[in-house]
Design a protein around this motif. Structure first.
Motif, mmCIF file in Angstrom:
data_model
loop_
_atom_site.group_PDB
_atom_site.id
_atom_site.type_symbol
_atom_site.label_atom_id
_atom_site.label_comp_id
_atom_site.label_asym_id
_atom_site.label_seq_id
_atom_site.Cartn_x
_atom_site.Cartn_y
_atom_site.Cartn_z
ATOM 1 N N ALA A 8 0.833 -1.208 0.000
ATOM 2 C CA ALA A 8 0.000 0.000 0.000
ATOM 3 C C ALA A 8 0.866 1.256 0.000
ATOM 4 C CB ALA A 8 -0.934 -0.011 1.200
ATOM 5 N N LYS A 9 1.984 1.216 0.735
ATOM 6 C CA LYS A 9 2.898 2.361 0.742
ATOM 7 C C LYS A 9 3.463 2.608 -0.655
ATOM 8 C CE LYS A 9 4.680 1.871 5.512
ATOM 9 N NZ LYS A 9 5.914 1.618 6.299
ATOM 10 N N LYS A 10 3.836 1.521 -1.336
ATOM 11 C CA LYS A 10 4.404 1.647 -2.674
ATOM 12 C C LYS A 10 3.394 2.254 -3.643
ATOM 13 C CE LYS A 10 6.636 -1.107 -6.307
ATOM 14 N NZ LYS A 10 7.087 -2.475 -6.705
ATOM 15 N N ALA A 11 2.144 1.812 -3.540
ATOM 16 C CA ALA A 11 1.106 2.356 -4.426
ATOM 17 C C ALA A 11 0.881 3.836 -4.149
ATOM 18 C CB ALA A 11 -0.198 1.582 -4.235
ATOM 19 N N ALA A 12 0.899 4.226 -2.873
ATOM 20 C CA ALA A 12 0.715 5.638 -2.523
ATOM 21 C C ALA A 12 1.862 6.483 -3.047
ATOM 22 C CB ALA A 12 0.599 5.785 -1.005
ATOM 23 N N ARG A 13 3.088 5.957 -2.918
ATOM 24 C CA ARG A 13 4.251 6.702 -3.445
ATOM 25 C C ARG A 13 4.132 6.902 -4.950
ATOM 26 N NH1 ARG A 13 7.252 3.467 0.357
ATOM 27 N NH2 ARG A 13 7.754 1.970 -1.281
ATOM 28 N N GLY A 14 3.690 5.847 -5.644
ATOM 29 C CA GLY A 14 3.546 5.964 -7.093
ATOM 30 C C GLY A 14 2.526 7.014 -7.487
ATOM 31 N N LEU A 15 1.424 7.075 -6.762
ATOM 32 C CA LEU A 15 0.394 8.067 -7.064
ATOM 33 C C LEU A 15 0.877 9.474 -6.741
ATOM 34 C CD1 LEU A 15 -2.697 6.079 -5.756
ATOM 35 C CD2 LEU A 15 -2.266 6.743 -8.126
ATOM 36 N N LEU A 16 1.670 9.614 -5.677
ATOM 37 C CA LEU A 16 2.231 10.932 -5.350
ATOM 38 C C LEU A 16 3.161 11.409 -6.459
ATOM 39 C CD1 LEU A 16 3.166 11.042 -1.538
ATOM 40 C CD2 LEU A 16 1.569 12.522 -2.765
ATOM 41 N N GLU A 17 3.986 10.497 -6.952
ATOM 42 C CA GLU A 17 4.925 10.863 -8.011
ATOM 43 C C GLU A 17 4.189 11.264 -9.288
ATOM 44 O OE1 GLU A 17 7.313 7.400 -8.315
ATOM 45 O OE2 GLU A 17 8.372 7.744 -6.405
ATOM 46 N N GLN A 18 3.026 10.644 -9.506
ATOM 47 C CA GLN A 18 2.232 10.981 -10.695
ATOM 48 C C GLN A 18 1.301 12.158 -10.433
ATOM 49 O OE1 GLN A 18 0.031 7.426 -11.759
ATOM 50 N NE2 GLN A 18 1.759 6.131 -11.213
ATOM 51 N N LYS A 19 1.376 12.692 -9.200
ATOM 52 C CA LYS A 19 0.431 13.742 -8.777
ATOM 53 C C LYS A 19 -1.011 13.261 -8.935
ATOM 54 C CE LYS A 19 2.742 17.234 -7.210
ATOM 55 N NZ LYS A 19 2.527 17.730 -5.836
ATOM 56 N N GLY A 20 -1.212 11.991 -8.553
ATOM 57 C CA GLY A 20 -2.560 11.420 -8.596
ATOM 58 C C GLY A 20 -2.936 10.815 -9.923
ATOM 59 N N GLY A 21 -2.239 11.204 -10.985
ATOM 60 C CA GLY A 21 -2.590 10.692 -12.302
ATOM 61 C C GLY A 21 -3.999 11.107 -12.689
ATOM 62 N N ALA A 22 -4.583 10.377 -13.592
ATOM 63 C CA ALA A 22 -5.963 10.657 -14.004
ATOM 64 C C ALA A 22 -6.908 10.036 -12.983
ATOM 65 C CB ALA A 22 -6.216 10.079 -15.387
ATOM 66 N N ALA A 23 -7.602 10.881 -12.241
ATOM 67 C CA ALA A 23 -8.497 10.390 -11.204
ATOM 68 C C ALA A 23 -9.654 9.620 -11.830
ATOM 69 C CB ALA A 23 -9.021 11.549 -10.370
ATOM 70 N N GLN A 24 -10.023 8.514 -11.175
ATOM 71 C CA GLN A 24 -11.155 7.728 -11.656
ATOM 72 C C GLN A 24 -12.421 8.575 -11.557
ATOM 73 O OE1 GLN A 24 -12.226 4.542 -9.058
ATOM 74 N NE2 GLN A 24 -13.722 3.643 -10.453
ATOM 75 N N ALA A 25 -13.188 8.626 -12.623
ATOM 76 C CA ALA A 25 -14.440 9.369 -12.597
ATOM 77 C C ALA A 25 -15.435 8.635 -11.712
ATOM 78 C CB ALA A 25 -15.009 9.503 -14.003
ATOM 79 N N PRO A 26 -16.262 9.366 -10.964
ATOM 80 C CA PRO A 26 -17.252 8.694 -10.127
ATOM 81 C C PRO A 26 -18.300 7.971 -10.980
ATOM 82 C CG PRO A 26 -17.597 11.074 -10.097
ATOM 83 C CD PRO A 26 -16.310 10.834 -10.812
ATOM 84 N N ALA A 27 -18.780 6.869 -10.467
ATOM 85 C CA ALA A 27 -19.886 6.178 -11.137
ATOM 86 C C ALA A 27 -21.114 7.069 -11.149
ATOM 87 C CB ALA A 27 -20.186 4.859 -10.429
ATOM 88 N N PHE A 28 -21.315 7.798 -10.062
ATOM 89 C CA PHE A 28 -22.381 8.792 -9.965
ATOM 90 C C PHE A 28 -22.148 9.623 -8.714
ATOM 91 C CE2 PHE A 28 -23.949 5.008 -7.771
ATOM 92 C CZ PHE A 28 -24.398 5.519 -6.566
ATOM 93 N N THR A 29 -22.887 10.700 -8.596
ATOM 94 C CA THR A 29 -22.835 11.547 -7.412
ATOM 95 C C THR A 29 -24.236 11.637 -6.813
ATOM 96 O OG1 THR A 29 -21.004 12.849 -8.303
ATOM 97 C CG2 THR A 29 -22.293 13.842 -6.519
ATOM 98 N N ASP A 30 -24.319 11.414 -5.523
ATOM 99 C CA ASP A 30 -25.595 11.506 -4.812
ATOM 100 C C ASP A 30 -25.446 12.586 -3.746
ATOM 101 O OD1 ASP A 30 -27.864 11.258 -3.274
ATOM 102 O OD2 ASP A 30 -27.773 9.079 -3.083
ATOM 103 N N GLY A 31 -26.068 13.726 -3.964
ATOM 104 C CA GLY A 31 -25.936 14.822 -3.011
ATOM 105 C C GLY A 31 -24.501 15.276 -2.917
ATOM 106 N N ALA A 32 -23.920 15.207 -1.719
ATOM 107 C CA ALA A 32 -22.546 15.648 -1.490
ATOM 108 C C ALA A 32 -21.568 14.482 -1.466
ATOM 109 C CB ALA A 32 -22.461 16.426 -0.178
ATOM 110 N N VAL A 33 -21.943 13.348 -2.078
ATOM 111 C CA VAL A 33 -21.098 12.156 -2.047
ATOM 112 C C VAL A 33 -20.858 11.641 -3.454
ATOM 113 C CG1 VAL A 33 -20.810 9.812 -1.146
ATOM 114 C CG2 VAL A 33 -22.029 11.528 0.219
ATOM 115 N N GLU A 34 -19.580 11.596 -3.846
ATOM 116 C CA GLU A 34 -19.186 10.936 -5.085
ATOM 117 C C GLU A 34 -18.984 9.449 -4.807
ATOM 118 O OE1 GLU A 34 -16.682 14.546 -7.273
ATOM 119 O OE2 GLU A 34 -15.612 12.871 -6.332
#
Length: 545
Positions: A367-393
């Motif tokens: 999990a640490k390795k995956a987090a480091r990779g995402l930090l280096e990519q600045k999050g990369g392309a964020a997964q789009a939400p399946a839907f949004t309900d009120g204030a919750v994606e």
């Protein structure tokens, strides 16, 4: 000081009767205290050979008592009476229990959530910060240290006079801190983090806060010979067998404090047991509950053992008083110092019975390795939400289980539909565990709704605990992750990421690793913190589906 006691009934008692004589015949206890690294098989031997010094800590840690007392007196003389601990996992959980039980204040910062970090950086004129990291490279702890260094400097306070470093000798943090002029206390390098309660990691912050660490060591030393004895009355052999020797294995251990007088002990044992045993597709999942009348305690499923931490004056319940004939119950009594050593030995016993190495944590690193990779990519392309309900994606990871859900309620129900007859639900909240504490109150309500064990973990804290079991244990869990935008982000001095970006990467990395091994993850992101939290609390608190 109270004597240790371990009483069991039902399948837990059967496990003691069957497995303890085997352990005595193998001389497990005496060999453990002789630091025999072969006890867990050849695959574990190299790791175990550098991880067993904890058995002698009640004696070997004695020099710390005077050193910590002198430092505390010096700081008090300068008007410094507030102690903040920056640490993760075993570096923070043991001092939290020690200080809470002693009734002395300690601010524990075991998060990268920016609002929580900011809330700890107050009253700097009377604050000393203990920075604890065994490896010396823990990113959360390094980030917290950088934030406090900058805050002290901005306040006109020399940080080298207010930050105390606890780390292994020769670690990057050790070398860097000594060169910069900081006070450094080295811990025993042959003790793993979750077995480090009686090392400098546990004793330095606790002693600075005002806990009687000498009495703690006295209590542990008083039971060392009992725990090292190859005797069927050895409470650690009994406890380890009751936890991990049932047949079939009852792999959920419900932990309830029933008047023990030890504040927060289930949270410490949760980390010790889950991170030590949850691997190779097996393990024991601790489930921390707060009230005796909770569903998991009153009507536990047949794959559950209920463990009560009792006070000295309590008489063990008679097995005849139990409601269900198939119940598996354990009761444990003893003072804090004695129980710290008891649980460590019992967990080592559990590792032996499960056939795993109780001293590594392979899936924490994933999990640490995956987090480091995402930090280096600045999050990369964020997964789009399946839907949004009120204030919750709403986002779903893993094998298309979300179906045609289009509301928050339907999404949560779709996740719960993945729950098998021996499964569990893990709620993982990457929020401020102080300000957002009421969210944890949903745990027993959700357990009653699904009639299965439910764990609740604050991220990233739980990554060093049940996070190992989630990935390394049996594939029977479903995972509900909750994230949110911070009220206000915070820079990490000298780094190219903020605390907000860091905790977002930790959450995304955790979900990514779970999904990669086929475990269903529902990610709920609060776009409006307060409104979204109300929505989630309402859904998790339902009385019926």
């Amino acid at each position: 000081m109270s004597a240790l006691g371990v009483v069991a009934s039902g399948p837990a008692a059967d496990a003691i009767a069957l497995r303890v004589p085997e352990l005595v015949g193998e001389r497990f206890a005496s060999r453990l205290f002789e630091q025999d690294a072969s006890l867990w098989g050849p695959d574990a031997e190299s790791e175990a050979s550098i991880r067993l010094s904890w058995v002698g800590l009640p004696r070997s840690s004695r020099p710390l008592v005077g050193e910590v007392a002198a430092l505390r007196e010096h700081l008090r003389g300068e008007g410094v009476d507030r102690v903040v601990l920056c640490g993760m996992g075993g570096s923070s959980l043991a001092p939290e229990v020690i200080c809470a039980t002693a009734g002395v204040p300690l601010v524990v910062l075991d998060s990268s959530q920016p609002d929580m970090v900011r809330s700890a950086m107050v009253d700097l004129d009377r604050t000393v910060v203990v920075v604890s990291s065994k490896s010396g490279s823990t990113v959360e702890t390094d980030s917290q240290r950088r934030a406090f260094e900058a805050a002290f400097t901005e306040a006109g306070i020399d940080p080298t006079t207010r930050i105390v470093i606890v780390t292994d000798p020769g670690s990057p943090l050790d070398q860097e801190s000594r060169q910069a002029g900081y006070r450094v206390v080295n811990a025993d390098p042959h003790v793993g983090g979750r077995y480090s309660a009686l090392t400098a990691f546990g004793l330095v912050p606790s002693g600075l806060a005002g806990a009687d660490v000498e009495a703690l060591l006295d209590d542990a030393e008083a039971v060392s010979d009992v725990l090292a004895a190859d005797d069927e009355a050895n409470p650690a052999l009994r406890l380890g067998a009751a936890m991990a020797g049932t047949s079939p294995l009852r792999d959920k251990l419900v932990l309830v404090d029933d008047g023990s007088g030890i504040a927060g002990l289930p949270d410490w044992t949760e980390q010790l047991i889950a991170e030590s045993t949850g691997k190779n597709g097996t393990g024991i999942l601790p489930v921390v509950v707060q009230e005796e009348e909770e569903w998991e305690v009153e009507w536990p499923p047949r794959d559950v053992t209920v463990l009560r931490l009792k006070g000295d004056a309590e008489d063990p319940d008679s097995p005849d008083e139990l409601v269900q004939p198939d119940r598996s119950d354990i009761e444990v009594t003893g003072s804090l110092g004695a129980q710290l050593l008891l649980w460590e030995v019992a967990t080592a016993v559990a590792g032996r019975l499960l056939g795993i190495n109780p001293f590594d944590q392979p899936d924490v690193e994933s999990a640490k390795k995956a987090a480091r990779g995402l930090l280096e990519q600045k999050g990369g392309a964020a997964q789009a939400p399946a839907f949004t309900d009120g204030a919750v994606e709403v986002r779903a990871l893993g094998n298309g289980w979300l179906g045609d859900a289009s509301t928050l309620v339907e999404a949560v129900d779709a996740l719960l539909d993945q729950l098998g007859p021996t499964g569990y639900v893990a709620v993982m909240a990457y929020l401020d565990r102080l300000a957002d504490a009421p969210l944890a109150d949903t745990r027993p309500k959700l357990a009653a709704l699904v009639e299965r064990p439910v764990t609740f973990g604050w991220g990233p804290r739980f990554l060093h605990s049940t996070g190992q079991f989630h990935k390394g244990g049996p594939d029977i869990g479903v995972y509900l992750q909750i994230t949110a935008e911070p009220h206000q982000d915070l820079e990490v001095p000298g780094r190219d990421f903020t605390f907000g970006e860091f905790i977002a990467a930790q959450a995304a990395g955790d979900a990514q690793v779970l999904a990669e091994i086929g475990r269903p993850v529902l990610r709920l992101h609060l776009t409006d913190h307060d409104a979204g939290l109300q929505q989630v609390v309402a859904v998790l608190s339902r009385h019926a589906r």
